[in-house]
Design a protein around this motif. Structure first.
Motif, short mmCIF file in Angstrom:
data_model
loop_
_atom_site.label_atom_id
_atom_site.label_comp_id
_atom_site.label_asym_id
_atom_site.label_seq_id
_atom_site.Cartn_x
_atom_site.Cartn_y
_atom_site.Cartn_z
N LEU A 357 115.64 23.84 137.15
CA LEU A 357 114.36 23.13 137.11
C LEU A 357 114.31 22.04 138.17
O LEU A 357 115.33 21.42 138.51
CB LEU A 357 114.15 22.50 135.73
CG LEU A 357 114.04 23.49 134.57
CD1 LEU A 357 114.27 22.78 133.24
CD2 LEU A 357 112.68 24.18 134.58
N SER A 358 113.12 21.79 138.70
CA SER A 358 112.92 20.69 139.64
C SER A 358 112.48 19.46 138.86
O SER A 358 111.40 19.44 138.26
CB SER A 358 111.88 21.06 140.70
OG SER A 358 110.61 21.27 140.11
N VAL A 359 113.34 18.46 138.84
CA VAL A 359 113.07 17.27 138.03
C VAL A 359 113.46 16.01 138.78
O VAL A 359 114.26 16.05 139.72
CB VAL A 359 113.85 17.33 136.69
CG1 VAL A 359 113.37 18.47 135.83
CG2 VAL A 359 115.34 17.42 136.94
N ALA A 383 106.16 15.48 131.39
CA ALA A 383 106.92 14.22 131.35
C ALA A 383 107.85 14.31 130.14
O ALA A 383 107.42 14.58 129.02
CB ALA A 383 105.99 13.03 131.21
N VAL A 384 109.14 14.11 130.39
CA VAL A 384 110.14 14.11 129.33
C VAL A 384 110.43 12.65 128.99
O VAL A 384 110.99 11.91 129.82
CB VAL A 384 111.42 14.83 129.75
CG1 VAL A 384 112.47 14.74 128.64
CG2 VAL A 384 111.13 16.29 130.09
N GLU A 407 105.15 17.48 122.30
CA GLU A 407 106.04 18.08 121.33
C GLU A 407 107.37 17.34 121.39
O GLU A 407 107.70 16.73 122.42
CB GLU A 407 106.27 19.58 121.62
CG GLU A 407 105.04 20.45 121.48
CD GLU A 407 105.38 21.92 121.71
OE1 GLU A 407 106.30 22.41 121.02
OE2 GLU A 407 104.74 22.54 122.57
N GLU A 408 108.12 17.41 120.31
CA GLU A 408 109.45 16.80 120.30
C GLU A 408 110.49 17.90 120.21
O GLU A 408 110.47 18.72 119.29
CB GLU A 408 109.60 15.82 119.14
CG GLU A 408 110.89 15.01 119.22
CD GLU A 408 110.91 13.85 118.23
OE1 GLU A 408 111.95 13.19 118.12
OE2 GLU A 408 109.87 13.60 117.58
N TRP A 409 111.38 17.94 121.21
CA TRP A 409 112.42 18.97 121.27
C TRP A 409 113.79 18.32 121.27
O TRP A 409 113.96 17.17 121.72
CB TRP A 409 112.30 19.81 122.55
CG TRP A 409 110.99 20.54 122.72
CD1 TRP A 409 110.14 20.92 121.74
CD2 TRP A 409 110.42 20.96 123.96
NE1 TRP A 409 109.05 21.57 122.27
CE2 TRP A 409 109.20 21.62 123.65
CE3 TRP A 409 110.80 20.88 125.29
CZ2 TRP A 409 108.36 22.17 124.63
CZ3 TRP A 409 109.98 21.44 126.27
CH2 TRP A 409 108.78 22.07 125.93
N ALA A 416 115.78 25.11 128.07
CA ALA A 416 115.28 26.45 127.73
C ALA A 416 113.80 26.41 127.38
O ALA A 416 113.03 27.30 127.81
CB ALA A 416 116.09 27.03 126.58
N ASN A 417 113.37 25.42 126.63
CA ASN A 417 111.96 25.33 126.25
C ASN A 417 111.07 25.04 127.46
O ASN A 417 109.97 25.60 127.58
CB ASN A 417 111.77 24.25 125.20
CG ASN A 417 112.16 24.71 123.80
OD1 ASN A 417 112.53 25.87 123.62
ND2 ASN A 417 112.09 23.83 122.82
N LEU A 418 111.53 24.14 128.32
CA LEU A 418 110.75 23.86 129.53
C LEU A 418 110.58 25.12 130.37
O LEU A 418 109.48 25.43 130.84
CB LEU A 418 111.44 22.77 130.36
CG LEU A 418 111.19 21.32 129.95
CD1 LEU A 418 112.09 20.38 130.73
CD2 LEU A 418 109.72 20.93 130.16
N LYS A 419 111.65 25.86 130.56
CA LYS A 419 111.57 27.08 131.37
C LYS A 419 110.64 28.10 130.73
O LYS A 419 109.85 28.75 131.42
CB LYS A 419 112.98 27.67 131.55
CG LYS A 419 113.89 26.81 132.42
CD LYS A 419 115.29 27.38 132.54
CE LYS A 419 115.31 28.60 133.42
NZ LYS A 419 116.70 29.07 133.68
N LYS A 420 110.71 28.23 129.42
CA LYS A 420 109.85 29.20 128.71
C LYS A 420 108.38 28.83 128.86
O LYS A 420 107.55 29.70 129.14
CB LYS A 420 110.24 29.24 127.24
CG LYS A 420 109.44 30.25 126.42
CD LYS A 420 110.00 30.37 125.00
CE LYS A 420 109.81 29.08 124.22
NZ LYS A 420 110.26 29.23 122.79
#
Length: 430
Positions: A357-359, A383-384, A407-409, A416-420
């Motif tokens: 991921l690009s962050v 935004a995380v 959402e709260e992860w 994994a959730n970001l990529k999905k």
């Protein structure tokens, strides 16, 4: 002391460099499809390489080369074009003995010519070029031209015009050369000093002179097409037949001679129509150079290629309002609140980057509101948000910047959730 950039060079800044990367990626992919392999040659070569291959009567050799003597007394030149270096490598590495023939190569890299800088013409510029050596089949000529046309079309350019000519084989060129000398000699004193010198050395280059382009003898000069022998004429007809079969329109221009001495038989240029591009409408040029490998010390080997300027390509894209689909923005921006969350930030960023991921995150000690503005300015998709409370629970709040939904992860499922979610939104596999 105020040190500024050298005249005729440019800084390619972030944002603009993304366009270059996209264009270069397109070139790499297209050459892969055409089965051309990349070659990377030195920035400087022995000066003799260019004087022998490009031609000592050309403007490049006489006026434009960056030549210097190194500490060992060797005469070296920053490469003004890519074909000579590629052919030199072909000879050095004995590529003529490779099992797969023709040898099909391409290059992307900086070239150097000392000339008056103007729009689209720099003293340091980048060329993309291809060379196919080892085959005298006219189908290879059509393939090389097709690759060039595909490159411009796939980038979105319109109004392209392919212009072709034949310069003939050695016998045809000799007959044409004699006719040119007889044509210009009685009035050569009316031409510039360069043309007067070219009369005996290479009269074909008189036809390429910009200073005397309007002289009446130019329009009435003997055409090379009238001096083609049967073999050269048939070769040119075959090239045209292949282009027609490939649905590539073309125009024949007997005045197209190209500026380098090594061309023979097929010569071509791709031009562009349209306002806003300036007076120089030629995008690129190329041609066949049977005899060049021998000139550099190799065995008799036919070859053909082209070279184009990335700078002129970008000018053409701008003139037509073509926007390249370059990827901009971040996948996510990490917003931290509190000392402990800030300390955890580098680890989380590293893990997300390792996942592909690009962050990015804050390194300026900004408050949350300012960090969110940074995320917006950098066009982050998400935004995380990590505070002391989230860190204690091993979670993060993830905000979709486009609509503000949250959402709260858990931190374990964050990557994994970001990529999905990104895959679903962009419709591509990451």
């Amino acid at each position: 002391m105020n040190i500024t950039i050298p005249r005729g060079t440019q800084d390619i800044l972030p944002g603009e460099s993304a366009k270059w990367q996209y264009i270069e990626a397109k070139a790499h992919d297209l050459c892969r499809r055409y089965n051309y392999q990349e070659i990377r040659t030195p920035i400087f070569e022995q000066t003799e390489l260019f004087s022998r291959s490009v031609g000592d009567t050309t403007d490049i050799v006489q006026k434009e080369m960056y030549t210097f003597e190194d500490r060992g007394g060797r005469n070296l030149t920053l490469r003004p074009e890519g074909t000579a270096s590629t052919v030199r490598s072909f000879v050095d590495e004995k590529m003529h003995g490779w099992a797969n023939q023709p040898v099909k190569l391409y290059y992307i890299g900086p070239m150097f010519r000392y000339e008056r800088p103007q729009s689209g013409r720099m003293r340091q510029f980048v060329q993309f070029g291809v060379e196919a050596m080892g085959s005298a089949d006219p189908a290879v000529d059509a393939e090389v031209i097709g690759l060039a046309m595909d490159f411009y079309k796939e980038l979105g350019l319109k109004g392209l015009k392919l212009v072709i000519n034949s310069l003939g084989d050695k016998e045809s060129r000799t007959a044409h050369r004699n006719a040119l000398v007889n044509h210009f000699k009685p009035r050569i004193g009316e031409f510039c000093s360069d043309c007067q010198e070219r009369l005996e050395k290479n009269p074909l280059r008189i036809l390429d002179c910009k200073q005397d382009a309007e002289h009446e003898l130019m329009a009435s000069a003997p055409s090379i097409l009238d001096y083609l022998n049967a073999e050269s004429r048939q070769y040119f007809e075959d090239v045209k037949t292949f282009l027609t079969a490939m649905d590539i329109p073309y125009e024949v221009d007997p005045g197209l001679v190209r500026g380098l001495d090594y061309y023979n038989n097929t010569a071509f240029e791709i031009m562009i129509d349209g306002e806003g591009f300036g007076a120089i409408t030629t995008l690129m040029g190329g041609g066949r150079y049977n005899g060049l490998v021998e000139e550099i010390g190799g065995p008799e080997t036919p070859g053909i290629g082209f070279a184009l300027s990335i700078e002129r390509l970008l000018m053409a894209l701008d003139s037509q309002g073509v926007t390249l689909p370059v990827e901009t923005g971040l996948d996510a921006y990490l917003v931290t609140m509190g000392d402990e969350a800030k300390k955890a930030g580098p680890r989380i960023l590293h893990e997300l980057r390792a996942a592909g991921l690009s962050v990015d995150g804050d390194y300026m000690g900004k408050k949350m509101k300012a960090q969110m503005k940074s995320a917006s300015r950098q066009n982050a998709a998400y935004a995380v948000i990590l505070g002391e409370e989230e860190l204690a629970k091993g979670t993060a709040v993830v905000k979709k910047m486009a609509d503000g939904t949250q959402e709260e992860w858990t931190l374990e499922e964050l990557a994994a959730n970001l990529k999905k979610h990104l895959e679903k939104e962009k419709g591509v596999s990451r």
